[in-house]
Design a protein around this motif. Sequence first.
Motif, PDB file in Angstrom:
ATOM      1  N   TYR A 123     -33.563 -35.033 -15.793  1.00  0.00           N
ATOM      2  CA  TYR A 123     -32.737 -34.741 -14.636  1.00  0.00           C
ATOM      3  C   TYR A 123     -33.569 -34.696 -13.366  1.00  0.00           C
ATOM      4  CZ  TYR A 123     -29.348 -32.554 -11.590  1.00  0.00           C
ATOM      5  OH  TYR A 123     -28.487 -32.295 -10.555  1.00  0.00           O
ATOM      6  N   GLU A 139     -23.333 -36.793 -15.620  1.00  0.00           N
ATOM      7  CA  GLU A 139     -23.870 -36.375 -14.323  1.00  0.00           C
ATOM      8  C   GLU A 139     -24.853 -37.451 -13.909  1.00  0.00           C
ATOM      9  OE1 GLU A 139     -25.521 -32.584 -15.173  1.00  0.00           O
ATOM     10  OE2 GLU A 139     -23.564 -31.605 -15.206  1.00  0.00           O
ATOM     11  N   HIS A 140     -24.736 -37.915 -12.664  1.00  0.00           N
ATOM     12  CA  HIS A 140     -25.389 -39.172 -12.382  1.00  0.00           C
ATOM     13  C   HIS A 140     -25.728 -39.286 -10.898  1.00  0.00           C
ATOM     14  CE1 HIS A 140     -26.281 -43.221 -13.615  1.00  0.00           C
ATOM     15  NE2 HIS A 140     -25.306 -43.777 -12.936  1.00  0.00           N
ATOM     16  N   LEU A 141     -26.889 -39.824 -10.581  1.00  0.00           N
ATOM     17  CA  LEU A 141     -27.280 -40.140  -9.209  1.00  0.00           C
ATOM     18  C   LEU A 141     -27.214 -41.642  -9.015  1.00  0.00           C
ATOM     19  CD1 LEU A 141     -30.469 -37.918  -8.871  1.00  0.00           C
ATOM     20  CD2 LEU A 141     -28.250 -37.484  -7.828  1.00  0.00           C
ATOM     21  N   ASN A 163     -18.594 -32.384  -7.411  1.00  0.00           N
ATOM     22  CA  ASN A 163     -19.992 -32.625  -7.720  1.00  0.00           C
ATOM     23  C   ASN A 163     -20.941 -32.137  -6.635  1.00  0.00           C
ATOM     24  OD1 ASN A 163     -19.801 -33.972 -10.359  1.00  0.00           O
ATOM     25  ND2 ASN A 163     -18.459 -35.303  -9.183  1.00  0.00           N
ATOM     26  N   SER A 211     -24.598 -37.641  -5.857  1.00  0.00           N
ATOM     27  CA  SER A 211     -24.577 -37.044  -7.178  1.00  0.00           C
ATOM     28  C   SER A 211     -23.125 -36.926  -7.593  1.00  0.00           C
ATOM     29  CB  SER A 211     -25.223 -35.659  -7.134  1.00  0.00           C
ATOM     30  OG  SER A 211     -25.073 -35.017  -8.380  1.00  0.00           O
ATOM     31  N   GLY A 231     -32.943 -33.870  -9.346  1.00  0.00           N
ATOM     32  CA  GLY A 231     -31.983 -33.358  -8.381  1.00  0.00           C
ATOM     33  C   GLY A 231     -32.379 -33.751  -6.972  1.00  0.00           C
ATOM     34  N   ASN A 272     -20.063 -37.591 -11.086  1.00  0.00           N
ATOM     35  CA  ASN A 272     -19.785 -37.421 -12.499  1.00  0.00           C
ATOM     36  C   ASN A 272     -18.657 -38.351 -12.899  1.00  0.00           C
ATOM     37  OD1 ASN A 272     -19.153 -36.341 -15.104  1.00  0.00           O
ATOM     38  ND2 ASN A 272     -20.024 -34.388 -14.455  1.00  0.00           N
TER      39      ASN A 272
END
Length: 118
Positions: free
Chosen positions: A4, A68-70, A109, A45, A6, A47
Amino acid sequence: NSSYTGFGGIERAVAAAGGTTAMINPATAENIATAIQNGQSVVISGNFLDSEGNVKTDTWTQGGGAKEHLVAITGMTADGNFIVCDPAHPSSAPIIATPEQVDAFMSGNAGAIGIDGP
């Protein structure tokens, strides 16, 4: 790859490369479009799952097991859609997403961060 990253990691990487960042609040398609029009790239960011754990049907195609994804939004088309670079997308190429798809992806998100510089 199940690790992950952030927004803090993005901020540190951009600063190390000599760029600057700013959070986009609220993180809406409209505000993301403004950042793009001002010359920024934007990382969002989002989802692919709704609050009940079901796959959302109003975003672009979910790649692999991404939840959960960037993803990066690097530009816009002449008709106001977004150019999205999603590393998990099945096409492995930039895709076009509508403002409605971006808002759906962002729903509930973490937000968006604008990037200036290298």
